[in-house]
Structures are given as structure tokens and as C-alpha cells.
Design an enzyme around this catalytic site. Sequence first.
Site, PDB file in Angstrom:
ATOM      1  N   ASP A  67       0.839  -1.213   0.000  1.00 18.85           N
ATOM      2  CA  ASP A  67       0.000   0.000   0.000  1.00 18.85           C
ATOM      3  C   ASP A  67       0.867   1.254   0.000  1.00 18.85           C
ATOM      4  O   ASP A  67       0.638   2.196  -0.767  1.00 18.85           O
ATOM      5  CB  ASP A  67      -0.904   0.039   1.243  1.00 18.85           C
ATOM      6  N   THR A 138      -6.918  -4.931   0.449  1.00 22.84           N
ATOM      7  CA  THR A 138      -5.706  -5.187   1.245  1.00 22.84           C
ATOM      8  C   THR A 138      -5.866  -6.416   2.148  1.00 22.84           C
ATOM      9  O   THR A 138      -4.955  -7.244   2.263  1.00 22.84           O
ATOM     10  CB  THR A 138      -5.345  -3.959   2.112  1.00 22.84           C
TER      11      THR A 138
END
Length: 324
Positions: A67, A138
Site C-alpha cells: 500500500d 488489502t
Amino acid sequence: MEKRTAGCERCAKRAFVMASPALLMRLVASAYSVAEKAAAIVRKVMAGGDLGIVEKCGANDLQTKADRLVQMSICSSLARKFPKLTIIGEEDLPSYDVDEELIENGQYEEILKKTCPPQYSTIKEEELVVWVDPLDGTKEYTEGLLDHVTVLIGIAYGGKAIAGIINQPYYNYEAGADAVLGRTIWGVLGLGAFGFQLKEVPDGKHIIITTRSHSSKMVNDCIGAMNPDTVVRVGGAGNKVIHLIEGKASAYVFASPGCKKWDTCAPEAILHAVGGKLTDIHGNSLHYNKEVKHMNSAGVLATLRNFDYYASRVPDSVKQGLVP
């Protein structure tokens, strides 16, 4: 002689200006290449084994090394080439110098060959807002559900999502060693969407796609009211919209706050480019100007076709529970 030469030079300059791609197409072409770079980073982090996981607001709201690196790569690459853009990313990261290895300068030539829709041909950099989700899905990434994962770059003008890029870093990852890993889907309103095969769910079939990890009574009540034949639960807004445009789901239903503007901007633009519709649960359009709140507090309802069928079945109790 001199006058004729000067005139020819002016003509040549004018021809170059007329022939050079519009800003929007250059931005989309750059975002395509940047998304491909991002996918390579996502795969490299996973292959390295250390995901660097931290919890942001709980076990269902995670951030990984991927990320962080991907957001730095996307935002820095686009800001360097288009310095007047407003770029809003999911991750709240400290500002510091970015490693040159993260910078992508390329542009996807096939996009530059396409004509910009006339309504967007005179857009200025400072009028555009780019919404970035560096790693949509995620939680699924950390659990090895790699086909749920996407990289999202959405482009908005006048508060409206007008272009988007969705990269699937692990597309084809279970198809064998000979398969090409990853793909990039892109679209522009008024031009269309590319990188996939558009397909519709068979008539009369109602397949609802919804959240895998953020379910609630309200979410399930809303889905139940639509009398689905099948309910598919997966991670990632980008992944869900891909299911819609590839005929694997009829409606994306998320009757809950939680989804953010960076989750929906790119998918919405691509869905709208092929005639679909994405709104909040009340049927209101989402707005993507830089001042808006990031939360889509009234949920998400999206379809490729037959939007009114699903919108008409949202219970009043759900609408009352979700304030725009």
C-alpha cells in the site's frame, strides 16, 4: 522568402498542437503505465514475504508495505508529470523524497492514439482530481486471496468520475506458468472501456455481489429484499465492478458506510463508460471534487444493466439508516 519560411514554421507548430493528444488522454496513458508499475511492486512485496502489515482502524482495515510503496509510486509519478493535478490517495503518508526506482515515466501509446471525447478536450490540469487506492482489497492480499486485489486510479472533472484505470496484479495467477500475469482495464466516458470482454448476466438471473469482510444486518436485509438467485461475497470495489462488466454479477450492493471515494472513482468511470450505473443506495450520484468528504456514507449500488429493478427493491428501512 523569409516570410514564407516563418509562415511554414507557424503552420508546423499549429499542426503539432492539433495533433498532440489532449491532456486527459496523456494523463490516462500515464496512469496506465503507472498502474502497471504499481502491479509489479505489489507482486514484488508479496514475493519478498514481508508484507509489513499495520492495523489502521482495526483488523479489517489494514495497510501493508505494498500500500505504502504503491501510493508513493503513483502519486509521485503523476505529480512529477502533471504538477497542477490534485491527487488524493487512501494512505496518510509522511512526505519525503521518493526513491527514483518507484517513479514511472512511461505512457501507454495505444491510449495516445485514441481521440479524446470533445467535451474533455480543453480540460486544464488544475481542473482534475485523481483518486488513488494503491491496493484495493488489502485484507484479501494479506490472506492470499490474490484475485480480489486491484490498483485503482480514478480521474474526476467537475465532481464527476470521467476516466479510470483498474489493474489486477494477479489476473491469471492460477492459469499456469505460461499465462500472462496481470492486466489493466481502462475507460473514458464518451470513449468506452478497454482491456476486457464486456458480457452481461443472462436475462432473468439475479446475482448479487457484495462485501466479504464488512457485512452487517443492514447489508444482508438489503440483499434479501432483492430476491437473488446467488450471492457472491468478495473483497475490493474494483473487483466487484469487474464482476459486473464481465457478466459474473448483476448488481453490486453495499448498504453500509465504509466505502471511500478512492474505492469507487475508477470503477464508476469504467462502468459508466460501458453504459452501467453506480450511485449511493438512494440512487444519488457520487461527487468527486477535491472538497468532498471521503466516505461514501450512503453505501453503493451498481449495475451494468437493469439499475431500476434493483434500486426499486432497496427497503425503506435501509434508506432511512443510510444518510447521504
